[in-house]
Design a protein around this motif. Structure first.
Motif, PDB file in Angstrom:
ATOM      1  N   PRO A 104       0.839  -1.211   0.000  1.00  9.67           N
ATOM      2  CA  PRO A 104       0.000   0.000   0.000  1.00  9.67           C
ATOM      3  C   PRO A 104       0.874   1.261   0.000  1.00  9.67           C
ATOM      4  O   PRO A 104       1.891   1.334   0.684  1.00  9.67           O
ATOM      5  CB  PRO A 104      -0.793  -0.116   1.306  1.00  9.67           C
ATOM      6  N   GLY A 105       0.463   2.213  -0.823  1.00 13.74           N
ATOM      7  CA  GLY A 105       1.201   3.466  -0.922  1.00 13.74           C
ATOM      8  C   GLY A 105       2.384   3.420  -1.874  1.00 13.74           C
ATOM      9  O   GLY A 105       3.043   4.435  -2.099  1.00 13.74           O
ATOM     10  N   ARG A 106       2.668   2.274  -2.455  1.00  9.18           N
ATOM     11  CA  ARG A 106       3.777   2.126  -3.397  1.00  9.18           C
ATOM     12  C   ARG A 106       3.201   2.013  -4.808  1.00  9.18           C
ATOM     13  O   ARG A 106       2.102   1.496  -4.996  1.00  9.18           O
ATOM     14  CB  ARG A 106       4.587   0.868  -3.082  1.00  9.18           C
ATOM     15  N   PRO A 107       3.934   2.462  -5.805  1.00  9.98           N
ATOM     16  CA  PRO A 107       3.403   2.360  -7.173  1.00  9.98           C
ATOM     17  C   PRO A 107       3.344   0.911  -7.644  1.00  9.98           C
ATOM     18  O   PRO A 107       4.198   0.102  -7.285  1.00  9.98           O
ATOM     19  CB  PRO A 107       4.408   3.160  -8.004  1.00  9.98           C
ATOM     20  N   SER A 108       2.334   0.606  -8.424  1.00 10.27           N
ATOM     21  CA  SER A 108       2.238  -0.725  -9.021  1.00 10.27           C
ATOM     22  C   SER A 108       2.694  -0.706 -10.478  1.00 10.27           C
ATOM     23  O   SER A 108       2.875  -1.761 -11.078  1.00 10.27           O
ATOM     24  CB  SER A 108       0.804  -1.256  -8.926  1.00 10.27           C
ATOM     25  N   ARG A 109       2.917   0.480 -11.018  1.00 11.38           N
ATOM     26  CA  ARG A 109       3.356   0.606 -12.415  1.00 11.38           C
ATOM     27  C   ARG A 109       4.142   1.906 -12.562  1.00 11.38           C
ATOM     28  O   ARG A 109       3.709   2.959 -12.097  1.00 11.38           O
ATOM     29  CB  ARG A 109       2.145   0.608 -13.334  1.00 11.38           C
ATOM     30  N   ILE A 110       5.294   1.794 -13.220  1.00  5.66           N
ATOM     31  CA  ILE A 110       6.114   2.965 -13.512  1.00  5.66           C
ATOM     32  C   ILE A 110       6.447   2.915 -14.998  1.00  5.66           C
ATOM     33  O   ILE A 110       6.913   1.887 -15.495  1.00  5.66           O
ATOM     34  CB  ILE A 110       7.411   2.975 -12.672  1.00  5.66           C
ATOM     35  N   GLU A 111       6.203   4.006 -15.693  1.00  7.01           N
ATOM     36  CA  GLU A 111       6.466   4.065 -17.130  1.00  7.01           C
ATOM     37  C   GLU A 111       7.666   4.967 -17.399  1.00  7.01           C
ATOM     38  O   GLU A 111       7.685   6.119 -16.979  1.00  7.01           O
ATOM     39  CB  GLU A 111       5.233   4.587 -17.858  1.00  7.01           C
ATOM     40  N   GLY A 112       8.653   4.409 -18.112  1.00  6.59           N
ATOM     41  CA  GLY A 112       9.820   5.174 -18.533  1.00  6.59           C
ATOM     42  C   GLY A 112      11.048   4.934 -17.666  1.00  6.59           C
ATOM     43  O   GLY A 112      10.947   4.811 -16.452  1.00  6.59           O
ATOM     44  N   ARG A 113      12.205   4.835 -18.322  1.00  2.93           N
ATOM     45  CA  ARG A 113      13.471   4.611 -17.624  1.00  2.93           C
ATOM     46  C   ARG A 113      13.787   5.745 -16.653  1.00  2.93           C
ATOM     47  O   ARG A 113      14.190   5.511 -15.523  1.00  2.93           O
ATOM     48  CB  ARG A 113      14.614   4.423 -18.624  1.00  2.93           C
ATOM     49  N   ALA A 114      13.606   6.984 -17.078  1.00  5.32           N
ATOM     50  CA  ALA A 114      13.924   8.114 -16.206  1.00  5.32           C
ATOM     51  C   ALA A 114      13.044   8.109 -14.958  1.00  5.32           C
ATOM     52  O   ALA A 114      13.537   8.327 -13.846  1.00  5.32           O
ATOM     53  CB  ALA A 114      13.779   9.431 -16.969  1.00  5.32           C
ATOM     54  N   ARG A 115      11.760   7.845 -15.124  1.00  4.50           N
ATOM     55  CA  ARG A 115      10.858   7.804 -13.959  1.00  4.50           C
ATOM     56  C   ARG A 115      11.215   6.649 -13.031  1.00  4.50           C
ATOM     57  O   ARG A 115      11.142   6.789 -11.808  1.00  4.50           O
ATOM     58  CB  ARG A 115       9.404   7.675 -14.406  1.00  4.50           C
TER      59      ARG A 115
END
Length: 144
Positions: free
Chosen positions: A39-50
């Protein structure tokens, strides 16, 4: 590059004291997914920089040294660019000296020898217990 060679190259960055990764194994448009994110953590991140902005500070804050990364199984899929790797990380807590091993599963899709999709399955609750200063040394097992 074979899946075995790729994972061997990838895991070399993880060993030793934690610090920023070079992220060169990730495509610019990589998607990293954590289906069982806490909870409170991302389940998806898009992009190498992000992903770098998210992962590098998190990694640097962990009081551990990763001592070993062992692939326990590698599975090919119907998609020749996708493979599944089951692996274990063994780490030492730098303040307590406690060692723990945790199991992970990653589904990796490659394009031009770079990850375009990384789906990571991890038992974050077990990892949190392993890093607690008062918990005894243990082998962390993840449920299915």
């Amino acid at each position: 590059m074979t899946p075995e060679e790729f994972f061997d190259r990838m895991k070399q960055q993880w060993l030793g004291p934690l610090g920023p990764l070079d992220h060169e194994h990730l495509a610019d448009d990589v998607v990293v997914e954590f289906p069982f994110a806490a909870p409170g953590r991302p389940s998806r991140i898009e992009g190498r920089a992000r992903f770098a902005v998210f992962a590098d500070p998190q990694r640097a804050a962990l009081p551990i040294r990763i001592d070993a990364c062992d692939a326990t199984a590698l599975h090919q899929t119907l998609d020749p660019g996708t493979f599944i790797v089951e692996y274990e990380l063994t780490a030492t807590h730098l303040r307590t000296g406690k060692r723990a091993t945790a199991a992970f599963i990653a589904v990796l899709t490659l394009r031009d020898d770079k990850v375009v999709l990384w789906r990571e399955y991890q038992d974050t609750a077990a990892m949190t217990r392993a890093m607690a200063p008062s918990s005894p040394p243990e082998r962390i097992t993840t449920g299915g």
